[in-house]
Each structure stands twice: as structure tokens, then as C-alpha cells.
Scaffold this motif. Structure first.
Motif, PDB file in Angstrom:
ATOM      1  N   MET A 246      -8.384  -0.444   1.884  1.00 20.30           N
ATOM      2  CA  MET A 246      -8.601   0.968   1.594  1.00 20.30           C
ATOM      3  C   MET A 246      -9.659   1.491   2.546  1.00 20.30           C
TER       4      MET A 246
ATOM      5  N   ASP B  35       2.610   4.741  -2.529  1.00 25.09           N
ATOM      6  CA  ASP B  35       1.800   4.100  -3.551  1.00 25.09           C
ATOM      7  C   ASP B  35       2.591   4.075  -4.850  1.00 25.09           C
TER       8      ASP B  35
ATOM      9  N   HIS C 157      -1.629  -4.909   0.356  1.00 25.51           N
ATOM     10  CA  HIS C 157      -1.822  -3.505   0.012  1.00 25.51           C
ATOM     11  C   HIS C 157      -3.301  -3.165   0.200  1.00 25.51           C
TER      12      HIS C 157
ATOM     13  N   ASP D 189      -2.175  -7.045  -3.619  1.00 27.19           N
ATOM     14  CA  ASP D 189      -3.430  -6.366  -3.302  1.00 27.19           C
ATOM     15  C   ASP D 189      -4.513  -7.415  -3.051  1.00 27.19           C
TER      16      ASP D 189
ATOM     17  N   MET E  21      -0.099   3.315   3.614  1.00 27.24           N
ATOM     18  CA  MET E  21       0.308   3.745   2.274  1.00 27.24           C
ATOM     19  C   MET E  21      -0.176   5.167   2.044  1.00 27.24           C
ATOM     20  N   ASN E  22       0.673   5.982   1.415  1.00 28.57           N
ATOM     21  CA  ASN E  22       0.288   7.374   1.175  1.00 28.57           C
ATOM     22  C   ASN E  22      -0.731   7.490   0.053  1.00 28.57           C
ATOM     23  N   ALA E  23      -1.460   8.611   0.071  1.00 25.85           N
ATOM     24  CA  ALA E  23      -2.378   8.946  -1.011  1.00 25.85           C
ATOM     25  C   ALA E  23      -1.627   9.635  -2.142  1.00 25.85           C
TER      26      ALA E  23
ATOM     27  N   LYS F 251      -4.782   2.323   3.465  1.00 24.26           N
ATOM     28  CA  LYS F 251      -4.567   3.243   2.357  1.00 24.26           C
ATOM     29  C   LYS F 251      -5.875   3.984   2.066  1.00 24.26           C
ATOM     30  N   HIS F 252      -5.769   5.199   1.552  1.00 23.87           N
ATOM     31  CA  HIS F 252      -4.574   5.939   1.148  1.00 23.87           C
ATOM     32  C   HIS F 252      -4.536   7.179   2.039  1.00 23.87           C
TER      33      HIS F 252
ATOM     34  N   CYS G  78      -2.266  -2.965   5.434  1.00 20.81           N
ATOM     35  CA  CYS G  78      -1.731  -1.656   5.054  1.00 20.81           C
ATOM     36  C   CYS G  78      -2.906  -0.714   4.801  1.00 20.81           C
TER      37      CYS G  78
END
Length: 842
Positions: free
Chosen positions: A256, A385, A253, A209, A350-352, A306-307, A304
Motif C-alpha cells: 500500500m 479491490d 496484494h 496480502d 489495485m484500484n482505490a 494499492k490503492h 501490486c
């Protein structure tokens, strides 16, 4: 004893360096940093007896447990003991100074693995063919192996994960990526194991991250969004990628890009605030910063997004909580930043954790397959995630982990982060509940990404200890951190007390953040935390001598300090001006850090009340990761200025001092509204009108949409921020009051610096779609320009508007711009605007 010390710790399969920084102003402070594991060992109490120092603190993964250290210092050496829960006791013998970098140890080992010739340049077609050939060689189980991610050690965030050791998983080809390998030596060790011992020698992806910096830490994303400077954000992300990839990290990661409207939610600190348009601009900048010109460059990092999607709408602002939003809200509010990031080429999504329409996103085929892949055209790697596939069961959408795995793969999930539900996939394929082609498509996407990064041709290309030593905490990177930190600061109030001048009287520097290094914020893992510049040190660097700076901590962040208020008041009484440094600790923001109350902790409020009662000119400097309730400070006559500094990173103290002393004219503008009261939350500028809207004319009436005990409007609106100069807006002009569906309309405004200081203004353009098939927000940001103006200078800002800028999503119509009346607003924030009307027609 004062200064920097280090000790080396060696254990089975581990070598670690611990650094201790001991300082003294009115009292002793101790900072402790560990490498390679960046354990945030915060000291909560310290005792000094002669040459003996004892420190105690809580550990972030288990707040009920404490770590401790005891050190006995000589002139140039020390000895002692360190105890850390989960890791045990370590005897210490150390020396003065920072000590050697751990990465030096692998340089000789690495040499035989370095590729001398350049890797081949592979086109997309070349990569497709190479992946096809490799897939033919892999068994079903080996393809599934690529779909697993494990931790680099047995340490986990949250609950324990039942899994084999990473060495076993890697050597057997049962994992394709690794999370949390903070040590370049660990990256080298595991990559070597994958290449030399796994069935097909397929290299690993190493994930981390990297949210707002690797070793050089930049302002938290909510802070840097307040700069409204996409180029500065892009540079910060590029530097973060440069530092991270030098240590072997390939896959980020982040970023966001969730739109966030509820400051109770701890993760607002990781995003760009409440606006979809600005969020889209910043999402694009972050992807371009992390990924550069292409992933084949070993100094770029897979971005990536997210989310995906709607995580920022968690009910009550409580992390991991239920989300219940319409498809229109999903598409018009939460989707735009993801679309922008995908168009910028983000390699991963990345999924929530939340639901959409009653189905967990990790299992939601509409969200992940139909919307993300089919409609938005995302063909990269979709990663779950942490633990979210197992959580399909907890949500109540699957009876067991096997069913959860089936639903996730049907939704086109590629990688399971850390947990092992995908171990059921061979059986699901054998039973016909999944097809092998679904598994193959997931493995194809993962392997394609590995080819794009170049690790299939050179598995060790990211492992560069010599670059780690060169890049980490580089002076140029620190300069960039300081620059964007200055731009991120928002001046909320100033009754003439700022800027301050060194040499003019004494300054009482009071509060738990007056000399704290807890200025980095959550989601950072720097080994240079002890080098963070405090506010005290920043003011020292601006020429404030120790005889001018009267320091008192006053209180802890969340608790009173015995005698603290009395000491603070005594120091303030001797001063000509007071700087009150208050706020939240880093652990009070970020994931799993939701708060019911978004006011300052009670202990700090009592300190503020006591100091403000003296009537001295007082400046509040805030360190925090969310909008706070500041009504008391705004209205109190003895709090003369409020400086929102957020968590600013490695150079925080210098950046704040630059602004306080006028070395930098503050230019930050809020990207989240600040409420008057916590009961207003969520409060945001781009809301819908109601059938009974409150107006200046009807605000005394009862049966309208309002509170009976307070205002609807925020204390500080989206886009708000003051300067040390004054800007005037005049002569708003439209090229026409008609806009055709295929045409263009030009709007312009003249902005003049009417003050005595040079400054930068952020001109903000908003639009209201007055009526239509569905209701639109009262205002929506459509563009902005930053103008640097000398005193007396005027410049023109211009906005070009086309019908596509006015489009929105509606049920049955999709993306559409509807004919009708519009109002264009322009101003320094979303509240204080000039306006003009125009009409869209065929």
C-alpha cells in the motif's frame, strides 16, 4: 501443563493443526494458533481448574460471536473440544510439542509434477508470441474466465459472495486467480485441478496480502517507514516474498503506497505516512524487495501497488468514505509513490474504493486509462479491490452490476476480485456495448504475467514444501525482523530515565501490552503468532530476573479489569521504575478500523493516571498503528519517557528491550505528525500557507488562521525523534545562491555528535518555493541522509539540487519548475531547522 501442545484435526477435505501455548506468570495465559488457516483466535478470558483449561474469545469476522476451547491435560497428552463459528465443533486429542508441519503430507504427491529441466528463458518478444498463440485458442468466455478471481474456500471477508464453489470455477476455466489459499496443500490441489481439468490447462495465480511478512512478521509499514532505511525495508520485503512463495503464493496484494494524513483512518498503519517524497523512496524499495531481479525467480512475488488513487484522503478518516480532492492534490501529493512503484517495475496495480471527481475509481477511465496506463505507462495487470466493481452500483454510478462491469472494463480493469459482475461481459460484447478486443487485451495482460512468473512452463514451481519448512520463521529472518524493529522505534520523550540498566532495582511492568503477544498488528496471517516475543520476555532476555520484574496487567485494552488498577499500583509501589505498556489492539488498526477518538481507551488512561500519581520514574511504551493524542503523557511530570514502538512483529519484545536498556540507541523518526488534540486532525507538516498565517509575532491577534483553544502545530512533527545522544547542526553552505535550469546546486551541513553515546542521525532536507503560479507547501522533503556518529565525531551531509527537484504539477503547465526564490531547510525534523535562500533562473 505449561508449554506448547498440538492437536491434529481431520475432516472432509481438510487437515488442520491447532497449537496451544499455556504460560503462567502472575496468572495463566493461553495462545491458540491454527494452521493452515491462520485464524486469529484471541483469548479474552481463561479459567484453570486443576488440569482443566477453558478459553473463550471473539472472532474477528463476527465480533458478536465467540469461539471456545476446553482442554484436559495429562503429563504428555491432552484431550478436549474446540468450537469456532462457521467451522463448527472439533474434538481434540493432542500431544506436547509443536507437532509436524502439514506440508509434509504433499511431498510424495507432488513429486510426479516437479519439472526436472529448467524452464526456458523467454524474452518479452517470446512471451508476446506465446500469448498471441494461446489467445487464438481461447473462446470469448475462456478469455473472460481469466479475468475472475475467487476465494480458495467459501469463507469470505465481509458479506457473503454468491458464487459457485472454487473447484467448479477452476475445472470449468471460469477463474484465473485464487485469493486466500493459505495452505500449500490447497494451492497444490487447485493448481492440479486447473492444469488437468480446465479446458486449456492454464495455471492459476495465487494471491494473498503479504503486507509486512508471511510467517516471520516484520513491523507494520507505518513503523518500518520510521526507520527511514530503504535497504532494511527492501530486505524485509524480499524475505516476505521468499517465505510466501515457498507456500505457492505468487501475487501480493501489496504494498500500500497511499499517502496518509488523517490518523483516524485505520489504514494509515499500512502506509509510509504523510510525505510524497519519502513515500516514493519506500514504494520503490518495497517493489524491488518483493520482485527482486525479476519475476522469473520463484522466490519473488508480484508487487501490486494499492490503492490507486487518493484512498488516503477519505473524509473524516472513515474507511471507504468519499474523497474530494483537486487534480493538483492528486498529482502532487498522492501520485508520486505510485509513479515510483511503476518505474520500479510493479507488475500490478489495485484500484482505490473511493471516488475521484465524482466517479468511482473502479469505473474511472481518466484515472485508470488516461493517467495510469497512458501517462504513467503502466502495462501490467489492474485488479479491482475486494467487491469494488459491485460497489460502483452502491456509489450511484451504475444502475446495476452489468452496467458496473461495462464501466470497469472500459476503464481497463483486468481482474474482478471475488465478486462476479464480469459474468455479464459475454452479453455486453454480444450487444456491442464492449468490444472483444477489450476483453482480449485484459486476458493478454493476465497471461503475460503468468508467463513472466514461469507458471505457464512449470505450474508447480512455487509449490515447495521443503522450502516452506526451511524458510518459515528462519533464525536469519527473525534476526532481520529484530533489526528493522529496533530501527522503527521512535523515542518521543526522555527526561533522563532511559536507558535502563538490568540489576539496578525492581521494574514494575504494567499494562495490557506488558506481556501480550498482540504485537504483530493487522494484515498478518502467521502460524507462529504464539512465538511472538512479549515485552516481559524481552526484558527477561536482557537479564531482568523474575524477582526484578513485577508484572500486573492493570486493565484490558478497552475495558477495566476487576481489581486491575489496585494490583498495578501495589506492584508499582514496590518498584524503582515503572514501564507502562499501553496502546491499541491489532483489531483497532487496519482496514475498517477507523476511530473517532485517537486517544488511548478510557480504561488505560485511568490506569496511567493511577500509576503516574505515585511519582515513580515512569516509561510509557506504546503499541499502536496510528499517531495518538499524547499531550497528557508529554506534559505530565511523572511520565519521564515515551517510547513509540508501534506493532513491531515477531521479535517485538526483544527489539523494545534492546532500546529500553541501551543495547540499541533509538534512531527512528516519525513519518506522521502527532496532534496535540484530535480536533487538529488532519495535521501534517507539508501544508499550504494561508492569507493570514499565524507567526510568533502575531499569535496574540484574533483575525488570523488559528484555533482559540489550542495550537496549530502538532505535538510531535514529521521527522521527529530523540536519541540517547545529542546532535548539533552547523555550517550550512550552498555552492551558490543561484541555480540555473540546467545546472546543479550543492548544499552541505556539518553534524556533530555532542553526547557520550554512539548514535545515528537522519539529516532531513526541505525546500519551500516562496511564490509562483500556484501556491506550494511551506516545506517539502527533498532528501535525507543517515549518519552514524561516534561521540565527538562530525560528518558532512550533502544534498544535490537540480531544477527537476523543484518541479510540481499545475493546471495547464503540467510538470514545471518555475523561476523564483526558494528556501532550503535542514535539520533533525521538519520543525527544528537551519535555512538558506537561493534562486532558480533560466
Amino acid at each position: 501443563m505449561i508449554g506448547l501442545w498440538h492437536a491434529m484435526i481431520e475432516g472432509p477435505g481438510m487437515k488442520m493443526k491447532v497449537q496451544f501455548k499455556l504460560a503462567k506468570k502472575s496468572s495463566y495465559t493461553l495462545d491458540v494458533v491454527c494452521a493452515p488457516l491462520p485464524l486469529p483466535l484471541k483469548v479474552t478470558s481463561i479459567e484453570v481448574e486443576g488440569n482443566i483449561v477453558r478459553g473463550v474469545g471473539h472472532v474477528f469476522w463476527s465480533p458478536e460471536e465467540s469461539w471456545s476451547v476446553q482442554l484436559a491435560f495429562g503429563e504428555e497428552a491432552f484431550e478436549g473440544e474446540l468450537y469456532v463459528p462457521k467451522f463448527g465443533k472439533f474434538p481434540l486429542q493432542g500431544l506436547r510439542g509443536s507437532g509436524p508441519m502439514l506440508s509434509e503430507a504433499i511431498m510424495t504427491q507432488l513429486e510426479p509434477y516437479r519439472r526436472v529441466s529448467p524452464i526456458p528463458e523467454r524474452s518479452d518478444e517470446d512471451i508476446r508470441l506465446a500469448v498471441d498463440e494461446l489467445l487464438k485458442k481461447l473462446s470469448l468466455e475462456e478469455k473472460i474466465g481469466q479475468m475472475f478471481q475467487c476465494m480458495a474456500s467459501n469463507f469470505s471477508f465481509g458479506g457473503a459472495i454468491a458464487s459457485d464453489p472454487p473447484e467448479k470455477l477452476v475445472s470449468e476455466g471460469r477463474v484465473g486467480s485464487i485469493l486466500g489459499a493459505f495452505d500449500i496443500s490447497r494451492v497444490f490441489e487447485l493448481q492440479k485441478l486447473a492444469v488437468e481439468q480446465s479446458p486449456h490447462g492454464i495455471p492459476l495465480l495465487f494471491n494473498a496480502d503479504i503486507i509486512h511478512g508471511s510467517q516471520t512478521i516484520f513491523p507494520v509499514p507505518l513503523a518500518w517507514s520510521c526507520s527511514w532505511d530503504e535497504e532494511a525495508i527492501r530486505r524485509a520485503c524480499a524475505i516476505s516474498a521468499k517465505e510466501a512463495t515457498a507456500s505457492g503464493i505468487i501475487y501480493n496484494h501489496g504494498p500500500m503506497v497511499d499517502v496518509t494524513r488523517d490518523p483516524r483512518w485505520g489504514r494509515v498503519v499500512e502506509g509510509a505516512g504523510e510525505d510524497p517524497y519519502l513515500g516514493s523512496v519506500i514504494a520503490k524499495a518495497q517493489v524491488e524487495g518483493f520482485q527482486g531481479e525479476g519475476l522469473s525467480d520463484p522466490e519473488t512475488l508480484i508487487a501490486c501497488l494499492k490503492h490507486f488513487i487518493g484512498y488516503g484522503a477519505a473524509e473524516g478518516g472513515r474507511d471507504y468514505n468519499t474523497v474530494d480532492i483537486s487534480e493538483g492534490t492528486l498529482r502532487n501529493v498522492y501520485l508520486p509513490p505510485f509513479r515510483a512503484g511503476i518505474q520500479a517495475g510493479a507488475g500490478s496495480v489495485m484500484n482505490a474504493f473511493n471516488l475521484f471527481q465524482g466517479v468511482p475509481v473502479a469505473a474511472n477511465r481518466f484515472v485508470l486509462k488516461e493517467l495510469l496506463r497512458d501517462e504513467l505507462g503502466f502495462d501490467g495487470v489492474l485488479i479491482s479491490d475486494y467487491g469494488s466493481i459491485d460497489e460502483i452500483v452502491h456509489h450511484g454510478n451504475a444502475k446495476d452490476n452489468e452496467e458496473a462491469a461495462r464501466l470497469a472494463v472500459n476503464a481497463t480493469m483486468d481482474i474482478e476480485m471475488v465478486t462476479r459482475s464480469f459474468e455479464a461481459l459475454p452479453r455486453l460484447v454480444a450487444e456491442g456495448k464492449l468490444s472483444e478486443s477489450q476483453i482480449e487485451e485484459a486476458a493478454r495482460r493476465i497471461l503475460t504475467l503468468k508467463y513472466k512468473t514461469g507458471i505457464m512452463d512449470d505450474p508447480f514451481r512455487y509449490i515447495r514444501p521443503e522450502k516452506e519448512q526451511e524458510y518459515h520463521f528462519h533464525p536469519d529472518h527473525l534476526m532481520e525482523s529484530r533489526e528493522i524493529a529496533r530501527k522503527s522505534i521512535v523515542l518521543l520523550k526522555n527526561n533522563g530515565v532511559l536507558p535502563m540498566t538490568a540489576g539496578r532495582g525492581k521494574v514494575a511492568l504494567i499494562g495490557p501490552f506488558a506481556d501480550s503477544r498482540d504485537l504483530l498488528g493487522p494484515w498478518q496471517f502467521s502460524r507462529y503468532e504464539h512465538e511472538t516475543v512479549t515485552l516481559y520476555e524481552g526484558l527477561e532476555g536482557k537479564g531482568f530476573g523474575t524477582n526484578q520484574l513485577l508484572y500486573a496487567q492493570g486493565s484490558e485494552v478497552n475495558a477495566p479489569l476487576e481489581g486491575g488498577i489496585e494490583e498495578a499500583v501495589a506492584k508499582a509501589e514496590q518498584a524503582d521504575i515503572v514501564v507502562l505498556a499501553l496502546g491499541e489492539s491489532s483489531s483497532m488498526s487496519g482496514e475498517a478500523a477507523s476511530r473517532m477518538s485517537i486517544e488511548l481507551p478510557e480504561a488505560q488512561m485511568r490506569l496511567a493516571e493511577a500509576v503516574a500519581a505515585l511519582g515513580k520514574p515512569t516509561i510509557l511504551v506504546l503499541t499502536n498503528g496510528r499517531p495518538l493524542v499524547l499531550q497528557w503523557f508529554e506534559t505530565h511530570p511523572n511520565v519521564h519517557a515515551i517510547v513509540e514502538s508501534w506493532f513491531l512483529g515477531s521479535q517485538a519484545g526483544h527489539a523494545i528491550a534492546d532500546v529500553l536498556t541501551g543495547g540499541y540507541n533509538p534512531s527512528g523518526r516519525l513519518t506522521m505528525s502527532f496532534p496535540v488534540h484530535g480536533g487538529q486532525v488532519p495535521v501534517y507538516y507539508n501544508h499550504f500557507s494561508t492569507g493570514r498565517p499565524v507567526t510568533a509575532a502575531n499569535k496574540q491577534e484574533k483575525y488570523i488562521s488559528k484555533y482559540i483553544d489550542g495550537p496549530n502545530d502538532p505535538l510531535y512533527p514529521f521527522g521527529y525523534g530523540l536519541s540517547y545522544t545529542q546532535f548539533a547542526y552547523s555550517d550550512l553552505r550552498l555552492s551558490s545562491d543561484k541555480l540555473s535550469a540546467s545546472g546543479e546546486l550543492l548544499a552541505s551541513i556539518t553534524v556533530t555528535n555532542q553526547g557520550k553515546a554512539a548514535g545515528e542521525e537522519t539529516v532531513q532536507w526541505y525546500v519551500n518555493d516562496c511564490y509562483g503560479s500556484v501556491v506550494r507547501p511551506v516545506k517539502e522533503l527533498k532528501g535525507f541522509q543517515k549518519l552514524a556518529l561516534e561521540p565527538g565525531e562530525s560528518k558532512e551531509a550533502v544534498l544535490r539540487i537540480t531544477s527537476s527537484d523543484l518541479a510540481f504539477w499545475s493546471t495547464g503547465e503540467g510538470e514545471v519548475a518555475e523561476n523564483g526564490s526558494f528556501v532550503l531547510f535542514v535539520g533533525p525534523n521538519s520543525r527544528d531547522t537551519l535555512s538558506a535562500e537561493f534562486e532558480l533562473h533560466d
